[in-house]
Design a protein around this motif. Structure first.
Motif, PDB file in Angstrom:
ATOM      1  N   TRP A  53     -26.334 -99.825  62.004  1.00  0.00           N
ATOM      2  CA  TRP A  53     -26.790-100.342  60.727  1.00  0.00           C
ATOM      3  C   TRP A  53     -28.243 -99.920  60.513  1.00  0.00           C
ATOM      4  N   VAL A  54     -28.739-100.162  59.298  1.00  0.00           N
ATOM      5  CA  VAL A  54     -30.110 -99.791  58.942  1.00  0.00           C
ATOM      6  C   VAL A  54     -30.881-101.032  58.526  1.00  0.00           C
ATOM      7  N   GLU A  55     -32.140-101.098  58.963  1.00  0.00           N
ATOM      8  CA  GLU A  55     -33.056-102.158  58.564  1.00  0.00           C
ATOM      9  C   GLU A  55     -34.164-101.580  57.707  1.00  0.00           C
ATOM     10  N   ASN A  56     -34.752-102.400  56.838  1.00  0.00           N
ATOM     11  CA  ASN A  56     -35.910-101.950  56.075  1.00  0.00           C
ATOM     12  C   ASN A  56     -37.165-102.050  56.927  1.00  0.00           C
ATOM     13  N   LYS A  57     -38.304-101.714  56.376  1.00  0.00           N
ATOM     14  CA  LYS A  57     -39.537-101.678  57.166  1.00  0.00           C
ATOM     15  C   LYS A  57     -39.964-103.045  57.671  1.00  0.00           C
ATOM     16  N   ASP A  58     -39.414-104.111  57.071  1.00  0.00           N
ATOM     17  CA  ASP A  58     -39.728-105.471  57.516  1.00  0.00           C
ATOM     18  C   ASP A  58     -38.776-105.957  58.605  1.00  0.00           C
ATOM     19  N   GLY A  59     -37.809-105.119  58.984  1.00  0.00           N
ATOM     20  CA  GLY A  59     -36.888-105.479  60.052  1.00  0.00           C
ATOM     21  C   GLY A  59     -35.663-106.258  59.605  1.00  0.00           C
ATOM     22  N   SER A  60     -35.395-106.294  58.299  1.00  0.00           N
ATOM     23  CA  SER A  60     -34.210-106.992  57.777  1.00  0.00           C
ATOM     24  C   SER A  60     -33.116-105.980  57.455  1.00  0.00           C
ATOM     25  N   LYS A  61     -31.869-106.354  57.709  1.00  0.00           N
ATOM     26  CA  LYS A  61     -30.759-105.466  57.388  1.00  0.00           C
ATOM     27  C   LYS A  61     -30.766-105.152  55.901  1.00  0.00           C
ATOM     28  N   THR A  62     -30.466-103.886  55.571  1.00  0.00           N
ATOM     29  CA  THR A  62     -30.492-103.464  54.180  1.00  0.00           C
ATOM     30  C   THR A  62     -29.197-102.769  53.805  1.00  0.00           C
ATOM     31  N   LYS A  63     -28.836-102.878  52.528  1.00  0.00           N
ATOM     32  CA  LYS A  63     -27.673-102.173  51.993  1.00  0.00           C
ATOM     33  C   LYS A  63     -28.072-100.849  51.335  1.00  0.00           C
ATOM     34  N   ASP A  64     -29.329-100.442  51.514  1.00  0.00           N
ATOM     35  CA  ASP A  64     -29.789 -99.183  50.926  1.00  0.00           C
ATOM     36  C   ASP A  64     -29.097 -97.980  51.559  1.00  0.00           C
ATOM     37  N   PHE A  65     -28.599 -98.154  52.786  1.00  0.00           N
ATOM     38  CA  PHE A  65     -27.909 -97.069  53.480  1.00  0.00           C
ATOM     39  C   PHE A  65     -26.496 -97.497  53.856  1.00  0.00           C
ATOM     40  N   VAL A  66     -25.590 -96.517  53.811  1.00  0.00           N
ATOM     41  CA  VAL A  66     -24.235 -96.683  54.326  1.00  0.00           C
ATOM     42  C   VAL A  66     -24.121 -95.817  55.576  1.00  0.00           C
ATOM     43  N   ILE A  67     -23.633 -96.388  56.670  1.00  0.00           N
ATOM     44  CA  ILE A  67     -23.425 -95.650  57.914  1.00  0.00           C
ATOM     45  C   ILE A  67     -21.922 -95.509  58.140  1.00  0.00           C
ATOM     46  N   THR A  68     -21.467 -94.296  58.359  1.00  0.00           N
ATOM     47  CA  THR A  68     -20.057 -94.082  58.672  1.00  0.00           C
ATOM     48  C   THR A  68     -19.929 -93.252  59.947  1.00  0.00           C
ATOM     49  N   PRO A  69     -19.121 -93.669  60.907  1.00  0.00           N
ATOM     50  CA  PRO A  69     -18.430 -94.968  60.917  1.00  0.00           C
ATOM     51  C   PRO A  69     -19.396 -96.076  61.325  1.00  0.00           C
ATOM     52  N   PRO A  70     -19.288 -97.261  60.728  1.00  0.00           N
ATOM     53  CA  PRO A  70     -20.190 -98.355  61.108  1.00  0.00           C
ATOM     54  C   PRO A  70     -19.836 -98.954  62.463  1.00  0.00           C
ATOM     55  N   LEU A  71     -18.571 -98.776  62.875  1.00  0.00           N
ATOM     56  CA  LEU A  71     -18.092 -99.358  64.128  1.00  0.00           C
ATOM     57  C   LEU A  71     -16.989 -98.463  64.683  1.00  0.00           C
TER      58      LEU A  71
END
Length: 232
Positions: free
Chosen positions: A63-81
């Motif tokens: 997954w991706v976090e923003n610069k503050d360390g919170s999970k963000t939906k700005d990126f999609v990762i495939t495969p996520p799992l």
């Protein structure tokens, strides 16, 4: 390093967050880079994830976090799992799906990859077992096209200033610059990442006199040759 523990049914799960500077590796799972440079207009970027273990199988989640360390939906990762078999290699596709980002400077995110080792539940029945799930966290920079100066020339633009018990560092460039091997005279100072077009500071130890020298981390995760800092 942050550790989180949870115990249930005689099995303890321990999550370890690793902030790697050299090769990213955790429990047999390795990434092919220590940072991702994502061209802002690109449709996607990719990261190779290898299982270097000869026997271990892992459940890999990213997954991706923003610069503050919170999970963000700005990126999609495939495969996520997915399940990583011994000796296998998988490609993570990193796709930006957020709103328009600044065009005059980089934007900072963090890519996280968690590796959970597989276990034989039958073999663990009635036993107290510690299972380690390691998280590798690397920087992800979204970089607009046409930034000046070039990323190779950016470190020489840094400016330094002694202010009481601190060394102030001004970064006039559009890049995030990680300053390492920082010295004031013969005194070693802590590493620091300075945001684009911003200033930050590090403490100066007593007796730190003389010129300032520093290196930076380049786009490939390597350390640049030391250079003398320009004082304001």
């Amino acid at each position: 390093m942050k550790k989180f523990s949870r115990k249930a049914g005689g099995v303890m799960l321990c999550l370890m967050t690793l902030l790697p500077f050299c090769a990213s590796a955790s429990g047999g799972i390795t990434l092919n880079t220590t940072r991702v440079i994502y061209p802002q207009d690109a449709k996607q970027s990719s990261v190779s994830v290898r299982n270097t273990s000869e026997k271990g199988t892992f459940l890999v989640q990213s997954w991706v976090e923003n610069k503050d360390g919170s999970k963000t939906k700005d990126f999609v990762i495939t495969p996520p799992l997915y399940t990583s078999r011994p000796g296998s290699e998988n490609i993570l596709r990193v796709i930006y799906s957020g709103s328009e980002l600044p065009r005059d400077r980089e934007s900072l995110y963090f890519l996280n990859t968690k590796a959970i080792p597989s276990v034989d539940k039958a073999a663990l029945e009635g036993k107290n077992t510690l299972i380690l799930a390691a998280v590798t966290r690397i920087k992800l920079f979204v970089r607009p096209a046409g930034l000046k100066p070039s990323s190779d020339d950016a470190p020489s633009a840094l400016r330094f200033k002694r202010a009481g018990e601190k060394l102030e560092i001004y970064n006039p460039t559009p890049y995030y610059l990680t300053v390492t091997n920082l010295k004031a005279g013969n005194k070693e100072l802590k590493d620091i990442m300075v945001a684009p077009m911003a200033s930050d500071s590090v403490p100066l130890p007593p007796g730190s006199r003389g010129d300032v020298y520093f290196s930076t981390v380049n786009d490939f995760g390597g350390v640049t040759p030391a250079q003398k800092g320009v004082m304001q």
